[in-house]
Design a protein around this motif. Structure first.
Motif, PDB file in Angstrom:
ATOM      1  N   MET A   1       0.813  -1.187   0.000  1.00  0.00           N
ATOM      2  CA  MET A   1       0.000   0.000   0.000  1.00  0.00           C
ATOM      3  C   MET A   1       0.864   1.263   0.000  1.00  0.00           C
ATOM      4  SD  MET A   1      -3.159   1.247   2.245  1.00  0.00           S
ATOM      5  CE  MET A   1      -4.258   1.182   0.886  1.00  0.00           C
ATOM      6  N   GLY A   2       1.994   1.274   0.645  1.00  0.00           N
ATOM      7  CA  GLY A   2       2.857   2.445   0.650  1.00  0.00           C
ATOM      8  C   GLY A   2       2.457   3.459   1.694  1.00  0.00           C
ATOM      9  N   ARG A   3       2.110   4.662   1.234  1.00  0.00           N
ATOM     10  CA  ARG A   3       1.766   5.757   2.134  1.00  0.00           C
ATOM     11  C   ARG A   3       0.357   6.270   1.857  1.00  0.00           C
ATOM     12  NH1 ARG A   3       6.815   5.733   0.594  1.00  0.00           N
ATOM     13  NH2 ARG A   3       8.473   6.030   2.095  1.00  0.00           N
ATOM     14  N   VAL A   4      -0.291   6.732   2.935  1.00  0.00           N
ATOM     15  CA  VAL A   4      -1.612   7.333   2.822  1.00  0.00           C
ATOM     16  C   VAL A   4      -1.539   8.680   3.523  1.00  0.00           C
ATOM     17  CG1 VAL A   4      -4.048   7.174   3.444  1.00  0.00           C
ATOM     18  CG2 VAL A   4      -2.781   5.098   2.824  1.00  0.00           C
ATOM     19  N   ALA A   5      -1.915   9.749   2.824  1.00  0.00           N
ATOM     20  CA  ALA A   5      -1.950  11.084   3.415  1.00  0.00           C
ATOM     21  C   ALA A   5      -3.388  11.592   3.394  1.00  0.00           C
ATOM     22  CB  ALA A   5      -1.046  12.034   2.641  1.00  0.00           C
ATOM     23  N   GLN A  18       3.553  -0.754   6.864  1.00  0.00           N
ATOM     24  CA  GLN A  18       4.660  -1.628   7.243  1.00  0.00           C
ATOM     25  C   GLN A  18       4.327  -3.051   6.808  1.00  0.00           C
ATOM     26  OE1 GLN A  18       7.440  -0.151   8.564  1.00  0.00           O
ATOM     27  NE2 GLN A  18       6.273   1.714   8.215  1.00  0.00           N
ATOM     28  N   PRO A  19       5.328  -3.921   6.670  1.00  0.00           N
ATOM     29  CA  PRO A  19       5.092  -5.279   6.159  1.00  0.00           C
ATOM     30  C   PRO A  19       4.123  -6.118   6.995  1.00  0.00           C
ATOM     31  CG  PRO A  19       7.428  -4.758   6.112  1.00  0.00           C
ATOM     32  CD  PRO A  19       6.754  -3.630   6.825  1.00  0.00           C
ATOM     33  N   ASP A  20       3.976  -5.822   8.278  1.00  0.00           N
ATOM     34  CA  ASP A  20       3.118  -6.649   9.134  1.00  0.00           C
ATOM     35  C   ASP A  20       1.683  -6.113   9.229  1.00  0.00           C
ATOM     36  OD1 ASP A  20       3.544  -4.382  10.636  1.00  0.00           O
ATOM     37  OD2 ASP A  20       4.197  -5.445  12.428  1.00  0.00           O
ATOM     38  N   ASP A  21       1.257  -5.325   8.261  1.00  0.00           N
ATOM     39  CA  ASP A  21      -0.072  -4.701   8.228  1.00  0.00           C
ATOM     40  C   ASP A  21      -0.291  -3.708   9.362  1.00  0.00           C
ATOM     41  OD1 ASP A  21      -1.133  -5.392   5.818  1.00  0.00           O
ATOM     42  OD2 ASP A  21      -2.059  -7.231   6.547  1.00  0.00           O
ATOM     43  N   SER A  22       0.788  -3.178   9.887  1.00  0.00           N
ATOM     44  CA  SER A  22       0.681  -2.044  10.793  1.00  0.00           C
ATOM     45  C   SER A  22       0.987  -0.786   9.975  1.00  0.00           C
ATOM     46  CB  SER A  22       1.654  -2.173  11.966  1.00  0.00           C
ATOM     47  OG  SER A  22       2.992  -2.089  11.517  1.00  0.00           O
ATOM     48  N   PHE A  23       0.650   0.353  10.529  1.00  0.00           N
ATOM     49  CA  PHE A  23       0.947   1.634   9.893  1.00  0.00           C
ATOM     50  C   PHE A  23       1.616   2.537  10.915  1.00  0.00           C
ATOM     51  CE2 PHE A  23      -2.052   0.065   6.881  1.00  0.00           C
ATOM     52  CZ  PHE A  23      -1.862   0.769   5.701  1.00  0.00           C
ATOM     53  N   GLU A  24       2.697   3.177  10.505  1.00  0.00           N
ATOM     54  CA  GLU A  24       3.310   4.217  11.329  1.00  0.00           C
ATOM     55  C   GLU A  24       2.571   5.512  11.032  1.00  0.00           C
ATOM     56  OE1 GLU A  24       7.628   6.298  12.211  1.00  0.00           O
ATOM     57  OE2 GLU A  24       7.532   4.554  10.905  1.00  0.00           O
ATOM     58  N   MET A  25       2.193   6.243  12.083  1.00  0.00           N
ATOM     59  CA  MET A  25       1.373   7.448  11.925  1.00  0.00           C
ATOM     60  C   MET A  25       2.160   8.696  12.316  1.00  0.00           C
ATOM     61  SD  MET A  25      -2.183   8.269  13.901  1.00  0.00           S
ATOM     62  CE  MET A  25      -2.927   9.888  13.885  1.00  0.00           C
ATOM     63  N   PHE A  52     -10.647   1.286   5.745  1.00  0.00           N
ATOM     64  CA  PHE A  52     -10.389   1.138   4.310  1.00  0.00           C
ATOM     65  C   PHE A  52      -9.064   0.484   3.946  1.00  0.00           C
ATOM     66  CE2 PHE A  52     -13.501   4.575   4.662  1.00  0.00           C
ATOM     67  CZ  PHE A  52     -14.500   4.039   3.876  1.00  0.00           C
ATOM     68  N   THR A  53      -8.327  -0.019   4.944  1.00  0.00           N
ATOM     69  CA  THR A  53      -7.073  -0.728   4.653  1.00  0.00           C
ATOM     70  C   THR A  53      -7.027  -2.005   5.489  1.00  0.00           C
ATOM     71  OG1 THR A  53      -5.688   0.201   6.405  1.00  0.00           O
ATOM     72  CG2 THR A  53      -5.908   1.516   4.374  1.00  0.00           C
ATOM     73  N   SER A  54      -5.968  -2.742   5.340  1.00  0.00           N
ATOM     74  CA  SER A  54      -5.768  -3.977   6.104  1.00  0.00           C
ATOM     75  C   SER A  54      -5.114  -3.723   7.463  1.00  0.00           C
ATOM     76  CB  SER A  54      -4.901  -4.938   5.285  1.00  0.00           C
ATOM     77  OG  SER A  54      -3.642  -4.337   5.031  1.00  0.00           O
ATOM     78  N   ALA A  55      -5.036  -2.475   7.877  1.00  0.00           N
ATOM     79  CA  ALA A  55      -4.350  -2.132   9.132  1.00  0.00           C
ATOM     80  C   ALA A  55      -4.948  -2.873  10.319  1.00  0.00           C
ATOM     81  CB  ALA A  55      -4.429  -0.631   9.393  1.00  0.00           C
ATOM     82  N   THR A  56      -4.074  -3.434  11.135  1.00  0.00           N
ATOM     83  CA  THR A  56      -4.500  -4.065  12.386  1.00  0.00           C
ATOM     84  C   THR A  56      -4.039  -3.260  13.596  1.00  0.00           C
ATOM     85  OG1 THR A  56      -2.517  -5.446  12.391  1.00  0.00           O
ATOM     86  CG2 THR A  56      -4.531  -6.374  11.400  1.00  0.00           C
ATOM     87  N   ARG A  57      -2.991  -2.456  13.398  1.00  0.00           N
ATOM     88  CA  ARG A  57      -2.516  -1.588  14.472  1.00  0.00           C
ATOM     89  C   ARG A  57      -1.811  -0.386  13.869  1.00  0.00           C
ATOM     90  NH1 ARG A  57       2.948  -2.031  16.180  1.00  0.00           N
ATOM     91  NH2 ARG A  57       4.080  -3.456  14.840  1.00  0.00           N
ATOM     92  N   ILE A  58      -1.758   0.670  14.662  1.00  0.00           N
ATOM     93  CA  ILE A  58      -1.088   1.912  14.273  1.00  0.00           C
ATOM     94  C   ILE A  58      -0.142   2.261  15.404  1.00  0.00           C
ATOM     95  CG2 ILE A  58      -1.425   4.379  13.871  1.00  0.00           C
ATOM     96  CD1 ILE A  58      -4.207   3.595  12.765  1.00  0.00           C
TER      97      ILE A  58
END
Length: 105
Positions: A1-5, A18-25, A52-58
């Motif tokens: 997915m890359g980046r979302v702004a 991130q590769p583990d379906d987490s996102f750095e915010m 709207f994404t596969s995120a499991t944690r931020i």
């Protein structure tokens, strides 16, 4: 997915996948917004990324001395999970919130 702004003239919330379906915010919100307005915008962005994404944690890294950001992270449902010194020698606290948190279910 890359980046979302997500943002407008009052600020930006950036998520880095991130590769583990987490996102750095990262959030950058103008001083024109009140505290509650900043909180609501950040919550809306987190809700969006969980919906709207596969995120499991931020997660995000916050300087220890930035008390306002640390308080906002807690109000967003974040809990401190580790502290460390970065390459510049700054002491940081990592906050994390999961998709299952009551604010985002």
């Amino acid at each position: 997915m890359g980046r979302v702004a997500l943002g407008d003239q009052d600020g930006l919330v950036l998520f880095v996948h991130q590769p583990d379906d987490s996102f750095e915010m990262h959030y950058l919100l103008t001083s024109d917004l009140t505290g509650p307005e900043k909180l609501n915008r950040a919550k809306a962005a987190i809700s969006w990324i969980f919906t709207f994404t596969s995120a499991t944690r931020i997660y995000g890294h916050t300087p220890c001395e930035n008390r306002a950001a640390r308080a906002m992270n807690r109000l967003l449902g974040g809990r401190p999970v580790r502290s460390f010194a970065d390459a510049l020698g700054r002491n940081l606290i990592t906050y994390e919130v999961g998709k299952d948190h009551e604010l985002y279910r």
